[in-house]
Design a protein around this motif. Structure first.
Motif, PDB file in Angstrom:
ATOM      1  N   ARG A   1      -1.467  -3.815  -8.092  1.00 58.39           N
ATOM      2  CA  ARG A   1      -1.436  -3.947  -6.636  1.00 58.39           C
ATOM      3  C   ARG A   1      -1.774  -2.620  -5.960  1.00 58.39           C
ATOM      4  O   ARG A   1      -2.533  -2.586  -4.984  1.00 58.39           O
ATOM      5  CB  ARG A   1      -0.040  -4.420  -6.213  1.00 58.39           C
ATOM      6  CG  ARG A   1      -0.008  -5.049  -4.875  1.00 58.39           C
ATOM      7  CD  ARG A   1      -0.606  -6.422  -5.047  1.00 58.39           C
ATOM      8  NE  ARG A   1      -0.236  -7.257  -3.960  1.00 58.39           N
ATOM      9  CZ  ARG A   1      -1.110  -7.889  -3.206  1.00 58.39           C
ATOM     10  NH1 ARG A   1      -2.386  -7.741  -3.407  1.00 58.39           N
ATOM     11  NH2 ARG A   1      -0.735  -8.667  -2.256  1.00 58.39           N
ATOM     12  N   ASP A   2      -1.203  -1.533  -6.462  1.00 57.88           N
ATOM     13  CA  ASP A   2      -1.496  -0.207  -5.893  1.00 57.88           C
ATOM     14  C   ASP A   2      -2.983   0.106  -6.008  1.00 57.88           C
ATOM     15  O   ASP A   2      -3.594   0.612  -5.061  1.00 57.88           O
ATOM     16  CB  ASP A   2      -0.682   0.881  -6.595  1.00 57.88           C
ATOM     17  CG  ASP A   2       0.800   0.822  -6.251  1.00 57.88           C
ATOM     18  OD1 ASP A   2       1.159   0.156  -5.250  1.00 57.88           O
ATOM     19  OD2 ASP A   2       1.598   1.431  -6.992  1.00 57.88           O
TER      20      ASP A   2
ATOM     21  N   GLU B   1      -5.126  -1.941  -3.568  1.00 53.72           N
ATOM     22  CA  GLU B   1      -5.045  -1.439  -2.189  1.00 53.72           C
ATOM     23  C   GLU B   1      -5.987  -0.259  -1.960  1.00 53.72           C
ATOM     24  O   GLU B   1      -6.405   0.001  -0.842  1.00 53.72           O
ATOM     25  CB  GLU B   1      -3.610  -1.012  -1.851  1.00 53.72           C
ATOM     26  CG  GLU B   1      -2.624  -2.152  -1.768  1.00 53.72           C
ATOM     27  CD  GLU B   1      -2.821  -3.039  -0.559  1.00 53.72           C
ATOM     28  OE1 GLU B   1      -3.388  -2.581   0.458  1.00 53.72           O
ATOM     29  OE2 GLU B   1      -2.408  -4.211  -0.625  1.00 53.72           O
ATOM     30  N   GLU B   2      -6.333   0.453  -3.032  1.00 55.45           N
ATOM     31  CA  GLU B   2      -7.199   1.633  -2.936  1.00 55.45           C
ATOM     32  C   GLU B   2      -8.683   1.300  -3.068  1.00 55.45           C
ATOM     33  O   GLU B   2      -9.518   2.169  -2.858  1.00 55.45           O
ATOM     34  CB  GLU B   2      -6.828   2.636  -4.033  1.00 55.45           C
ATOM     35  CG  GLU B   2      -5.441   3.189  -3.916  1.00 55.45           C
ATOM     36  CD  GLU B   2      -5.069   4.055  -5.100  1.00 55.45           C
ATOM     37  OE1 GLU B   2      -5.955   4.366  -5.922  1.00 55.45           O
ATOM     38  OE2 GLU B   2      -3.893   4.411  -5.212  1.00 55.45           O
TER      39      GLU B   2
ATOM     40  N   GLN C   1     -11.997  -4.208   4.373  1.00 55.14           N
ATOM     41  CA  GLN C   1     -10.739  -4.620   3.767  1.00 55.14           C
ATOM     42  C   GLN C   1     -10.672  -4.154   2.323  1.00 55.14           C
ATOM     43  O   GLN C   1     -11.694  -3.958   1.672  1.00 55.14           O
ATOM     44  CB  GLN C   1     -10.624  -6.155   3.759  1.00 55.14           C
ATOM     45  CG  GLN C   1     -10.462  -6.770   5.114  1.00 55.14           C
ATOM     46  CD  GLN C   1     -10.356  -8.282   4.995  1.00 55.14           C
ATOM     47  OE1 GLN C   1     -11.207  -8.918   4.400  1.00 55.14           O
ATOM     48  NE2 GLN C   1      -9.309  -8.836   5.561  1.00 55.14           N
ATOM     49  N   SER C   2      -9.448  -4.022   1.850  1.00 55.07           N
ATOM     50  CA  SER C   2      -9.278  -3.738   0.425  1.00 55.07           C
ATOM     51  C   SER C   2      -9.449  -5.040  -0.341  1.00 55.07           C
ATOM     52  O   SER C   2      -9.407  -6.127   0.239  1.00 55.07           O
ATOM     53  CB  SER C   2      -7.883  -3.165   0.177  1.00 55.07           C
ATOM     54  OG  SER C   2      -6.904  -4.165   0.377  1.00 55.07           O
TER      55      SER C   2
ATOM     56  N   ALA D   1      -7.345  -6.288  -2.186  1.00 60.51           N
ATOM     57  CA  ALA D   1      -6.060  -6.992  -2.136  1.00 60.51           C
ATOM     58  C   ALA D   1      -5.979  -7.905  -0.918  1.00 60.51           C
ATOM     59  O   ALA D   1      -5.321  -8.947  -0.965  1.00 60.51           O
ATOM     60  CB  ALA D   1      -4.910  -5.983  -2.111  1.00 60.51           C
ATOM     61  N   ASP D   2      -6.648  -7.540   0.167  1.00 61.38           N
ATOM     62  CA  ASP D   2      -6.559  -8.292   1.424  1.00 61.38           C
ATOM     63  C   ASP D   2      -7.717  -9.247   1.656  1.00 61.38           C
ATOM     64  O   ASP D   2      -7.632 -10.112   2.516  1.00 61.38           O
ATOM     65  CB  ASP D   2      -6.502  -7.315   2.606  1.00 61.38           C
ATOM     66  CG  ASP D   2      -5.293  -6.410   2.531  1.00 61.38           C
ATOM     67  OD1 ASP D   2      -4.258  -6.857   2.011  1.00 61.38           O
ATOM     68  OD2 ASP D   2      -5.383  -5.256   2.988  1.00 61.38           O
TER      69      ASP D   2
END
Length: 134
Positions: A41-42, A45-46, A55-56, A58-59
């Motif tokens: 997840r980290d 996000e990057e 957007q990342s 993740a999104d």
């Protein structure tokens, strides 16, 4: 000819159904190990979605982002370190894939622009204040 229409249509649709189950599973669900999921997840996000650009991964709901999420989770589940995965993605897609591009000749304007704009803003503000005092 009419007898061949249905089999040919089904044959043409076959590549659309040929996706692996692991890719779909990792794209839209979490890893069983909470520590591994946190690492994935980290990292997600990057990483920037190459389709959405704002957007990342993740999104993003883009198919490319789903594929990248699946790739990140698969590699984390296999024991690969997030830094190695990030490096591999940068080699494959370029510095643009990360929100934190390394400092180099190509990215120098990205790193210097905020400081130049801040300096220009301070210069304009002090100039404006000096004019008003006169």
């Amino acid at each position: 000819m009419k007898r061949l229409a249905l089999p040919l249509t089904l044959l043409a649709a076959l590549p659309a159904t040929a996706q692996t189950g692991d890719s779909d599973r990792y794209a839209y669900s979490q890893l069983r190990d909470p520590a591994q999921e946190a690492k994935a997840r980290d990292l997600m996000e990057e990483l920037r979605c190459l389709v959405c650009q704002g957007q990342s991964i993740a999104d993003s709901d883009a198919d490319m982002a789903a594929d990248m999420r699946a790739l990140v989770r698969e590699r984390i589940a296999a024991g690969e370190k997030p830094d190695d995965i990030r490096r591999w993605l940068i080699e494959r897609y370029g510095d643009y894939v990360t929100y934190d591009p390394p400092l180099g000749w190509a990215t120098a304007p990205l790193w210097l622009a905020p400081f130049l704009l801040l300096g220009a803003g301070i210069w304009l503000a002090t100039r404006s204040i000096r004019r008003r005092r006169r």
